[in-house]
Design an enzyme around this catalytic site. Structure first.
Site, PDB file in Angstrom:
ATOM      1  N   ILE A  18     -15.108 -10.125 -39.436  1.00 31.01           N
ATOM      2  CA  ILE A  18     -16.152 -10.139 -38.402  1.00 31.01           C
ATOM      3  C   ILE A  18     -15.755  -9.284 -37.202  1.00 31.01           C
ATOM      4  CG2 ILE A  18     -17.341 -11.657 -36.752  1.00 31.01           C
ATOM      5  CD1 ILE A  18     -17.125 -13.900 -38.953  1.00 31.01           C
ATOM      6  N   ASP A  64       0.584 -10.448 -30.826  1.00 33.12           N
ATOM      7  CA  ASP A  64       0.565 -11.691 -31.589  1.00 33.12           C
ATOM      8  C   ASP A  64      -0.061 -12.786 -30.726  1.00 33.12           C
ATOM      9  OD1 ASP A  64       0.910 -13.902 -33.120  1.00 33.12           O
ATOM     10  OD2 ASP A  64       3.105 -13.947 -32.970  1.00 33.12           O
ATOM     11  N   ASN A  92     -12.399 -12.697 -30.895  1.00 31.21           N
ATOM     12  CA  ASN A  92     -12.775 -13.039 -32.276  1.00 31.21           C
ATOM     13  C   ASN A  92     -11.599 -13.511 -33.128  1.00 31.21           C
ATOM     14  OD1 ASN A  92     -14.254 -12.411 -35.063  1.00 31.21           O
ATOM     15  ND2 ASN A  92     -12.379 -11.177 -35.005  1.00 31.21           N
ATOM     16  N   SER A 141     -17.326 -19.376 -32.248  1.00 31.26           N
ATOM     17  CA  SER A 141     -17.391 -20.774 -32.648  1.00 31.26           C
ATOM     18  C   SER A 141     -17.528 -20.804 -34.173  1.00 31.26           C
ATOM     19  CB  SER A 141     -18.574 -21.442 -31.951  1.00 31.26           C
ATOM     20  OG  SER A 141     -18.688 -22.790 -32.353  1.00 31.26           O
ATOM     21  N   SER A 142     -18.120 -21.845 -34.709  1.00 31.60           N
ATOM     22  CA  SER A 142     -18.289 -21.950 -36.161  1.00 31.60           C
ATOM     23  C   SER A 142     -19.285 -23.051 -36.482  1.00 31.60           C
ATOM     24  CB  SER A 142     -16.953 -22.301 -36.820  1.00 31.60           C
ATOM     25  OG  SER A 142     -17.146 -22.629 -38.185  1.00 31.60           O
ATOM     26  N   TYR A 155      -9.243 -27.385 -37.605  1.00 29.32           N
ATOM     27  CA  TYR A 155      -9.927 -26.102 -37.342  1.00 29.32           C
ATOM     28  C   TYR A 155     -11.254 -26.361 -36.629  1.00 29.32           C
ATOM     29  CZ  TYR A 155     -12.769 -21.939 -38.312  1.00 29.32           C
ATOM     30  OH  TYR A 155     -13.595 -20.854 -38.180  1.00 29.32           O
ATOM     31  N   LYS A 159     -12.974 -25.097 -32.760  1.00 33.15           N
ATOM     32  CA  LYS A 159     -14.261 -24.443 -32.503  1.00 33.15           C
ATOM     33  C   LYS A 159     -15.135 -25.299 -31.585  1.00 33.15           C
ATOM     34  CE  LYS A 159     -13.137 -20.804 -34.740  1.00 33.15           C
ATOM     35  NZ  LYS A 159     -12.935 -19.534 -34.025  1.00 33.15           N
ATOM     36  N   THR A 190     -15.405 -13.053 -45.876  1.00 34.69           N
ATOM     37  CA  THR A 190     -14.243 -12.342 -45.316  1.00 34.69           C
ATOM     38  C   THR A 190     -12.998 -12.941 -45.964  1.00 34.69           C
ATOM     39  OG1 THR A 190     -13.862 -13.948 -43.559  1.00 34.69           O
ATOM     40  CG2 THR A 190     -15.413 -12.168 -43.058  1.00 34.69           C
TER      41      THR A 190
HETATM   42  N1  LIG Z   1     -15.390 -16.099 -42.194  1.00 31.33           N
HETATM   43  C1  LIG Z   1     -16.060 -17.205 -41.927  1.00 31.33           C
HETATM   44  O1  LIG Z   1     -16.631 -17.831 -42.835  1.00 31.33           O
HETATM   45  C2  LIG Z   1     -16.140 -17.711 -40.500  1.00 31.33           C
HETATM   46  C3  LIG Z   1     -17.049 -18.745 -40.220  1.00 31.33           C
HETATM   47  C4  LIG Z   1     -17.143 -19.234 -38.924  1.00 31.33           C
HETATM   48  C5  LIG Z   1     -16.345 -18.716 -37.926  1.00 31.33           C
HETATM   49  N2  LIG Z   1     -15.466 -17.713 -38.214  1.00 31.33           N
HETATM   50  C6  LIG Z   1     -14.620 -17.212 -37.112  1.00 31.33           C
HETATM   51  O2  LIG Z   1     -14.811 -15.814 -36.980  1.00 31.33           O
HETATM   52  C7  LIG Z   1     -13.610 -15.209 -36.501  1.00 31.33           C
HETATM   53  C8  LIG Z   1     -13.221 -14.063 -37.438  1.00 31.33           C
HETATM   54  O3  LIG Z   1     -13.059 -14.589 -38.739  1.00 31.33           O
HETATM   55  P1  LIG Z   1     -12.903 -13.660 -40.036  1.00 31.33           P
HETATM   56  O4  LIG Z   1     -13.514 -14.405 -41.147  1.00 31.33           O
HETATM   57  O5  LIG Z   1     -13.338 -12.288 -39.736  1.00 31.33           O
HETATM   58  O6  LIG Z   1     -11.316 -13.739 -40.227  1.00 31.33           O
HETATM   59  P2  LIG Z   1     -10.301 -12.768 -41.015  1.00 31.33           P
HETATM   60  O7  LIG Z   1     -11.009 -11.846 -41.910  1.00 31.33           O
HETATM   61  O8  LIG Z   1      -9.269 -13.692 -41.577  1.00 31.33           O
HETATM   62  O9  LIG Z   1      -9.644 -11.903 -39.815  1.00 31.33           O
HETATM   63  C9  LIG Z   1      -8.924 -12.550 -38.822  1.00 31.33           C
HETATM   64  C10 LIG Z   1      -8.546 -11.567 -37.726  1.00 31.33           C
HETATM   65  O10 LIG Z   1      -7.815 -12.276 -36.725  1.00 31.33           O
HETATM   66  C11 LIG Z   1      -6.557 -11.652 -36.505  1.00 31.33           C
HETATM   67  N3  LIG Z   1      -5.504 -12.638 -36.243  1.00 31.33           N
HETATM   68  C12 LIG Z   1      -5.259 -13.779 -36.923  1.00 31.33           C
HETATM   69  N4  LIG Z   1      -4.156 -14.375 -36.420  1.00 31.33           N
HETATM   70  C13 LIG Z   1      -3.699 -13.596 -35.414  1.00 31.33           C
HETATM   71  C14 LIG Z   1      -2.587 -13.664 -34.517  1.00 31.33           C
HETATM   72  N5  LIG Z   1      -1.697 -14.660 -34.563  1.00 31.33           N
HETATM   73  N6  LIG Z   1      -2.423 -12.668 -33.621  1.00 31.33           N
HETATM   74  C15 LIG Z   1      -3.296 -11.646 -33.572  1.00 31.33           C
HETATM   75  N7  LIG Z   1      -4.369 -11.512 -34.390  1.00 31.33           N
HETATM   76  C16 LIG Z   1      -4.564 -12.478 -35.305  1.00 31.33           C
HETATM   77  C17 LIG Z   1      -6.264 -10.896 -37.792  1.00 31.33           C
HETATM   78  O11 LIG Z   1      -5.377  -9.824 -37.488  1.00 31.33           O
HETATM   79  P3  LIG Z   1      -4.466  -9.135 -38.662  1.00 31.33           P
HETATM   80  O12 LIG Z   1      -5.457  -8.595 -39.652  1.00 31.33           O
HETATM   81  O13 LIG Z   1      -3.720  -8.067 -37.976  1.00 31.33           O
HETATM   82  O14 LIG Z   1      -3.638 -10.217 -39.243  1.00 31.33           O
HETATM   83  C18 LIG Z   1      -7.656 -10.444 -38.230  1.00 31.33           C
HETATM   84  O15 LIG Z   1      -8.008  -9.238 -37.607  1.00 31.33           O
HETATM   85  C19 LIG Z   1     -12.580 -16.322 -36.422  1.00 31.33           C
HETATM   86  O16 LIG Z   1     -12.494 -16.806 -35.096  1.00 31.33           O
HETATM   87  C20 LIG Z   1     -13.141 -17.392 -37.344  1.00 31.33           C
HETATM   88  O17 LIG Z   1     -12.678 -18.682 -37.007  1.00 31.33           O
HETATM   89  C21 LIG Z   1     -15.341 -17.204 -39.472  1.00 31.33           C
END
Ligand SMILES: NC(=O)c1ccc[n+]([C@@H]2O[C@H](COP(=O)([O-])OP(=O)(O)OC[C@H]3O[C@@H](n4cnc5c(N)ncnc54)[C@H](OP(=O)(O)O)[C@@H]3O)[C@@H](O)[C@H]2O)c1
Length: 248
Positions: A18, A64, A92, A141-142, A155, A159, A190
Site C-alpha cells: 500500500i 528502522d 503507512n 487503520s484497518s 494487531y 489500529k 500485499t
Molecule cells: N494488506 C492488508 O490487508 C492491510 C489491511 C489493513 C491495513 N493494512 C495496513 O496498511 C499498511 C501497509 O500494509 P501492507 O499490506 O502494504 O504491508 P507490507 O506489504 O507488508 O509492507 C509493509 C511496509 O512497512 C515497512 N516496515 C515494516 N516494518 C518496518 C520497520 N520496522 N521499519 C521500517 N519499515 C518497516 C516495510 O518495509 P521493508 O519492505 O523495507 O521491510 C514495507 O515497506 C500497514 O500499516 C498495515 O497494517 C494492511
C-alpha cells in the site's frame, strides 16, 4: 485531482504494498516523494526509478521504525532533503501477526505497538515543525480495528489506537490548518495479507466483502492520494473505510 506539483511527501513503508501504491499515486499527481523503507532497499530504489522514469522527483530513505529513535532519525533525513516544508505525511509502515490471545508473546505485542503506533506518533511529533497550513497527514487503520476478522487481537488494538490518535491529532492541529485522517483498508493483496494467494484465503476475504474481487494496493493508494489532496480539504479527524464494503 489537484495537481500536487511543488508539494513534498513522505510515505513510510513505501518499498512494497500500500505504501508503494500511495507513493506512485502521489508522484503521478506531481508531488516529490520520499520513499521510506526498513530493509527492502532494492525494492525502494525500484520505486524511485519508476517515479524518475516519468520525470518525477523521488529519493529513498531508510530507518528502522521498530527502534525507539527510528522516527527521530527518519525526520532528520526528511528535513535534510526537503528543508523546512513537508506537505504530506503518509505513515503507512506496519507489521501484522496473526496470533490468538494465548499465542501472543510480549515481544510480538511490543513490536506491533512500536511499529504501528509509537513510530507514527513520534514521526508526527518530529515532523510537525515543518508542517504548515494545508499539510495533510494520513495514518493507516484497518478493518480489524472495527470488526473481528481473523485472529489478530494485538494487531487490531494497534489500529484502534490509530483511530484514537486521528481524533486527538486532528483536534490539536486543526487551528494550524493541518488535516489528519486515516484510511481503514479491508483485506488487500500485499505481502501482509499473502493468505489471499490461496483459494481458501481468497474465499475468506471475498466472504467479508460486498465487492467480489480482492483489493489491490492501488485501490487504497488512490484513496490516500485523495485524502492528501486539496479535494479533501474539509475532511479531518476521520477514518475512511476503504474496504469494498466489508462486514456491512
Ligand atoms: N494488506 C492488508 O490487508 C492491510 C489491511 C489493513 C491495513 N493494512 C495496513 O496498511 C499498511 C501497509 O500494509 P501492507 O499490506 O502494504 O504491508 P507490507 O506489504 O507488508 O509492507 C509493509 C511496509 O512497512 C515497512 N516496515 C515494516 N516494518 C518496518 C520497520 N520496522 N521499519 C521500517 N519499515 C518497516 C516495510 O518495509 P521493508 O519492505 O523495507 O521491510 C514495507 O515497506 C500497514 O500499516 C498495515 O497494517 C494492511
Amino acid at each position: 485531482m489537484t495537481n500536487l506539483k511543488g508539494k513534498t511527501a513522505l510515505v513510510t513503508g513505501a518499498s512494497r504494498g500500500i505504501g508503494r501504491a500511495s507513493a506512485l499515486a502521489l508522484a503521478k499527481l506531481g508531488a516529490q516523494v520520499l520513499i521510506h523503507y526498513g530493509s527492502a532497499a532494492k525494492e525502494a530504489e525500484e520505486v524511485v526509478a519508476e517515479i524518475r522514469k516519468s520525470d518525477g522527483k523521488a529519493d529513498a530513505i531508510a530507518a528502522d521504525l521498530a527502534a525507539a529513535d527510528g522516527p527521530h532519525k527518519l525526520a532528520r533525513q526528511v528535513r535534510s532533503i526537503v528543508g523546512d516544508r513537508l506537505d504530506i505525511l503518509v505513515a503507512n509502515a506496519g507489521v501484522a501477526k496473526s496470533a490468538s490471545i494465548e499465542e501472543t508473546t510480549v515481544e510480538d505485542f511490543d513490536r506491533l505497538f512500536a511499529v504501528n503506533v509509537r513510530a507514527p506518533f513520534f514521526l508526527v511529533q518530529q515532523l510537525l515543525p515543518i508542517m504548515h497550513e494545508g499539510s495533510s497527514i494520513v495514518l493507516l487503520s484497518s478493518l480489524a480495528a472495527h470488526a473481528v476478522v481473523g485472529s489478530l487481537p494485538a494487531y487490531a488494538a494497534t489500529k484502534g489506537a490509530i483511530d484514537t490518535l486521528v481524533k486527538h491529532f486532528s483536534s490539536a492541529l486543526g487551528a494550524r490548518g493541518i488535516r489528519v485522517n486515516a484510511v481503514a483498508p479491508g483485506v488487500v493483496a500485499t505481502d501482509m495479507s499473502s493468505f489471499t494467494k490461496t483459494n481458501e484465503g481468497r474465499d475468506y476475504a471475498l466472504g467479508l466483502q460486498t465487492f467480489k474481487r480482492i483489493a489491490q494496493a492501488d485501490d487504497v493508494g488512490d484513496a490516500i492520494a485523495f485524502l492528501a489532496s486539496s479535494e479533501a480539504r474539509w475532511i479531518t479527524g476521520d477514518t475512511i473505510h476503504v474496504d469494498g464494503g466489508s462486514k456491512l
